[in-house]
Design a protein around this motif. Structure first.
Motif, PDB file in Angstrom:
ATOM      1  N   GLY A   1       0.811  -1.202   0.000  1.00  0.00           N
ATOM      2  CA  GLY A   1       0.000   0.000   0.000  1.00  0.00           C
ATOM      3  C   GLY A   1       0.847   1.257   0.000  1.00  0.00           C
ATOM      4  O   GLY A   1       2.026   1.232   0.364  1.00  0.00           O
ATOM      5  N   PRO A   2       0.261   2.378  -0.421  1.00  0.00           N
ATOM      6  CA  PRO A   2       1.005   3.645  -0.446  1.00  0.00           C
ATOM      7  C   PRO A   2       1.224   4.182   0.964  1.00  0.00           C
ATOM      8  O   PRO A   2       0.505   3.805   1.897  1.00  0.00           O
ATOM      9  N   PRO A   3       2.204   5.067   1.133  1.00  0.00           N
ATOM     10  CA  PRO A   3       2.384   5.685   2.451  1.00  0.00           C
ATOM     11  C   PRO A   3       1.237   6.641   2.762  1.00  0.00           C
ATOM     12  O   PRO A   3       0.400   6.941   1.902  1.00  0.00           O
ATOM     13  N   ALA A   4       1.218   7.135   3.976  1.00  0.00           N
ATOM     14  CA  ALA A   4       0.176   8.093   4.364  1.00  0.00           C
ATOM     15  C   ALA A   4       0.328   9.376   3.551  1.00  0.00           C
ATOM     16  O   ALA A   4       1.443   9.866   3.340  1.00  0.00           O
ATOM     17  N   GLU A   5      -0.795   9.912   3.086  1.00  0.00           N
ATOM     18  CA  GLU A   5      -0.738  11.142   2.291  1.00  0.00           C
ATOM     19  C   GLU A   5      -0.134  12.289   3.089  1.00  0.00           C
ATOM     20  O   GLU A   5       0.577  13.132   2.536  1.00  0.00           O
ATOM     21  N   SER A   6      -0.384  12.319   4.392  1.00  0.00           N
ATOM     22  CA  SER A   6       0.160  13.405   5.208  1.00  0.00           C
ATOM     23  C   SER A   6       1.681  13.387   5.209  1.00  0.00           C
ATOM     24  O   SER A   6       2.322  14.452   5.154  1.00  0.00           O
ATOM     25  N   ASP A   7       2.283  12.183   5.253  1.00  0.00           N
ATOM     26  CA  ASP A   7       3.744  12.086   5.210  1.00  0.00           C
ATOM     27  C   ASP A   7       4.288  12.534   3.859  1.00  0.00           C
ATOM     28  O   ASP A   7       5.318  13.214   3.783  1.00  0.00           O
ATOM     29  N   ALA A   8       3.583  12.157   2.789  1.00  0.00           N
ATOM     30  CA  ALA A   8       4.016  12.558   1.454  1.00  0.00           C
ATOM     31  C   ALA A   8       3.902  14.073   1.267  1.00  0.00           C
ATOM     32  O   ALA A   8       4.790  14.712   0.681  1.00  0.00           O
ATOM     33  N   VAL A   9       2.820  14.645   1.780  1.00  0.00           N
ATOM     34  CA  VAL A   9       2.629  16.098   1.650  1.00  0.00           C
ATOM     35  C   VAL A   9       3.696  16.846   2.442  1.00  0.00           C
ATOM     36  O   VAL A   9       4.238  17.863   1.980  1.00  0.00           O
ATOM     37  N   THR A  10       4.038  16.342   3.632  1.00  0.00           N
ATOM     38  CA  THR A  10       5.079  16.984   4.437  1.00  0.00           C
ATOM     39  C   THR A  10       6.421  16.967   3.715  1.00  0.00           C
ATOM     40  O   THR A  10       7.140  17.977   3.667  1.00  0.00           O
ATOM     41  N   ALA A  11       6.757  15.813   3.127  1.00  0.00           N
ATOM     42  CA  ALA A  11       8.025  15.700   2.394  1.00  0.00           C
ATOM     43  C   ALA A  11       8.023  16.598   1.162  1.00  0.00           C
ATOM     44  O   ALA A  11       9.028  17.261   0.850  1.00  0.00           O
ATOM     45  N   ALA A  12       6.906  16.630   0.431  1.00  0.00           N
ATOM     46  CA  ALA A  12       6.821  17.459  -0.770  1.00  0.00           C
ATOM     47  C   ALA A  12       6.895  18.949  -0.421  1.00  0.00           C
ATOM     48  O   ALA A  12       7.520  19.741  -1.146  1.00  0.00           O
ATOM     49  N   THR A  13       6.280  19.318   0.678  1.00  0.00           N
ATOM     50  CA  THR A  13       6.337  20.719   1.111  1.00  0.00           C
ATOM     51  C   THR A  13       7.761  21.124   1.448  1.00  0.00           C
ATOM     52  O   THR A  13       8.208  22.238   1.137  1.00  0.00           O
ATOM     53  N   THR A  14       8.504  20.192   2.068  1.00  0.00           N
ATOM     54  CA  THR A  14       9.918  20.454   2.354  1.00  0.00           C
ATOM     55  C   THR A  14      10.701  20.619   1.062  1.00  0.00           C
ATOM     56  O   THR A  14      11.537  21.531   0.925  1.00  0.00           O
ATOM     57  N   ALA A  15      10.439  19.765   0.090  1.00  0.00           N
ATOM     58  CA  ALA A  15      11.196  19.797  -1.165  1.00  0.00           C
ATOM     59  C   ALA A  15      10.917  21.054  -1.970  1.00  0.00           C
ATOM     60  O   ALA A  15      11.845  21.688  -2.503  1.00  0.00           O
ATOM     61  N   MET A  16       9.653  21.444  -2.079  1.00  0.00           N
ATOM     62  CA  MET A  16       9.289  22.542  -2.973  1.00  0.00           C
ATOM     63  C   MET A  16       9.157  23.876  -2.256  1.00  0.00           C
ATOM     64  O   MET A  16       8.990  24.925  -2.908  1.00  0.00           O
ATOM     65  N   GLY A  17       9.174  23.856  -0.938  1.00  0.00           N
ATOM     66  CA  GLY A  17       9.089  25.112  -0.195  1.00  0.00           C
ATOM     67  C   GLY A  17       7.693  25.680  -0.107  1.00  0.00           C
ATOM     68  O   GLY A  17       7.509  26.826   0.335  1.00  0.00           O
ATOM     69  N   ARG A  18       6.678  24.907  -0.470  1.00  0.00           N
ATOM     70  CA  ARG A  18       5.294  25.372  -0.411  1.00  0.00           C
ATOM     71  C   ARG A  18       4.367  24.147  -0.357  1.00  0.00           C
ATOM     72  O   ARG A  18       4.701  23.100  -0.905  1.00  0.00           O
ATOM     73  N   PRO A  19       3.212  24.275   0.279  1.00  0.00           N
ATOM     74  CA  PRO A  19       2.278  23.134   0.322  1.00  0.00           C
ATOM     75  C   PRO A  19       1.549  22.975  -1.011  1.00  0.00           C
ATOM     76  O   PRO A  19       1.356  23.947  -1.744  1.00  0.00           O
ATOM     77  N   PRO A  20       1.151  21.747  -1.336  1.00  0.00           N
ATOM     78  CA  PRO A  20       0.413  21.522  -2.591  1.00  0.00           C
ATOM     79  C   PRO A  20      -1.078  21.787  -2.423  1.00  0.00           C
ATOM     80  O   PRO A  20      -1.563  21.994  -1.306  1.00  0.00           O
ATOM     81  N   ILE A  21      -1.783  21.781  -3.543  1.00  0.00           N
ATOM     82  CA  ILE A  21      -3.251  21.848  -3.503  1.00  0.00           C
ATOM     83  C   ILE A  21      -3.767  20.425  -3.341  1.00  0.00           C
ATOM     84  O   ILE A  21      -3.606  19.581  -4.231  1.00  0.00           O
ATOM     85  N   ASP A  22      -4.359  20.128  -2.208  1.00  0.00           N
ATOM     86  CA  ASP A  22      -4.776  18.761  -1.893  1.00  0.00           C
ATOM     87  C   ASP A  22      -6.288  18.698  -1.800  1.00  0.00           C
ATOM     88  O   ASP A  22      -6.895  19.279  -0.902  1.00  0.00           O
TER      89      ASP A  22
END
Length: 279
Positions: free
Chosen positions: A35-56
């Motif tokens: 199964g995929p990881p938790a979306e919250s963990d993915a969003v946290t990592a992506a926010t760190t990488a891109m410097g901004r939160p995504p549209i979820d």
């Protein structure tokens, strides 16, 4: 007699493969790895990488068969893929400015500063997560996708191996017991049970050989989910083999034939020595 022993051993190997794969796949699911990881963990990592939160936009996990569809309008999507593919959460950004190369370098610097470790394949890992960066130039700017997946856990691998070994041992023992009971039946049970057993053996070995050859000739290695991959890559064949095996065991479980009625006394008119003694 030697031929019979050989067939029992071949049937035992086939049974060991079937039950070993079934128990290994079940054991891996107990570990929580598929199964995929938790979306919250993915969003946290992506926010760190891109410097901004995504549209979820809230939505269900997308189950993929042969390919995973793209969901327009939702920039955070979880994908549950077949065992030979990786279950991921894709976080997508549409950036109006910049260039792909510069954006990727900046994302890697942010992640490494936050404790993510770069790997030789270009991905980054931390806290049992693996991140992949897919960043390209577009006519309107830059499209960046951060792909998050679970790292293969030692627990999942251990349970996969242990489940296969335990299942294989159980399958071998069941086959040995079924072979002893098979000999006690008459032709009415031996004929259909034996025919189905030959089919199960042939399909099991042919199926396993084909799957392994496909895997080693360009297929993606499914890690701890190897057994589940074998069971699901051709699901109709797996269902047919398991169904035939259950039918064989059900036939063998029937009460064995009786060799004949017990004689309770001498036949009519037969007195033997007792009659001679009274005369």
């Amino acid at each position: 007699m030697r031929t019979g022993v050989t067939w029992v051993r071949v049937a035992g190997v086939a049974a060991a493969l079937i039950t070993g794969c079934l128990l290994s796949a079940a054991a891996v699911h107990v570990s929580g790895f598929p199964g995929p990881p938790a979306e919250s963990d993915a969003v946290t990592a992506a926010t760190t990488a891109m410097g901004r939160p995504p549209i979820d936009t809230p939505g269900p996990v997308v189950v993929c068969d042969y390919w995973c569809p793209e969901y327009a309008g939702d920039n955070v999507v979880a994908y549950d893929s077949p065992p030979d593919r990786t279950d991921v959460v894709a976080v997508t950004y549409s950036l109006p400015q910049g260039r792909a190369a510069e954006t990727e370098v900046a994302a890697r610097v942010r992640l490494e500063d936050a404790g993510w470790q770069s790997r030789s394949d270009g991905t980054l890992t931390r806290d049992n997560l693996v991140l992949g960066l897919q960043i390209t130039d577009t006519p309107s700017g830059v499209q960046a996708t951060v792909v998050a997946s679970k790292a293969v856990s030692p627990l999942a691998v251990t349970l996969a191996v242990a489940g296969f070994l335990i299942g294989a041992a159980l399958g071998w023992l069941v086959a040995a017991g079924a072979a002893r009971r098979f000999r006690r039946h008459g032709d009415s049970v031996r004929a259909p049970a034996g025919t189905l057993t030959v089919v199960v053996i042939a399909v099991t070995f042919g199926y396993a050989t084909t799957a392994v050859l496909l895997l080693y000739n360009g297929g993606a290695w499914p890690d701890a989910q190897f057994a589940e991959f074998l069971l699901t890559v051709f699901p109709s064949i797996s269902i047919a083999v398991v169904t035939a095996t259950v039918v064989v065991l059900a036939l063998i479980a029937l009460p064995p034939r009786r060799e004949g009625l017990l004689r309770l006394g001498p036949t009519v008119g037969q007195t033997g020595n007792h009659g001679a003694a009274r005369s």
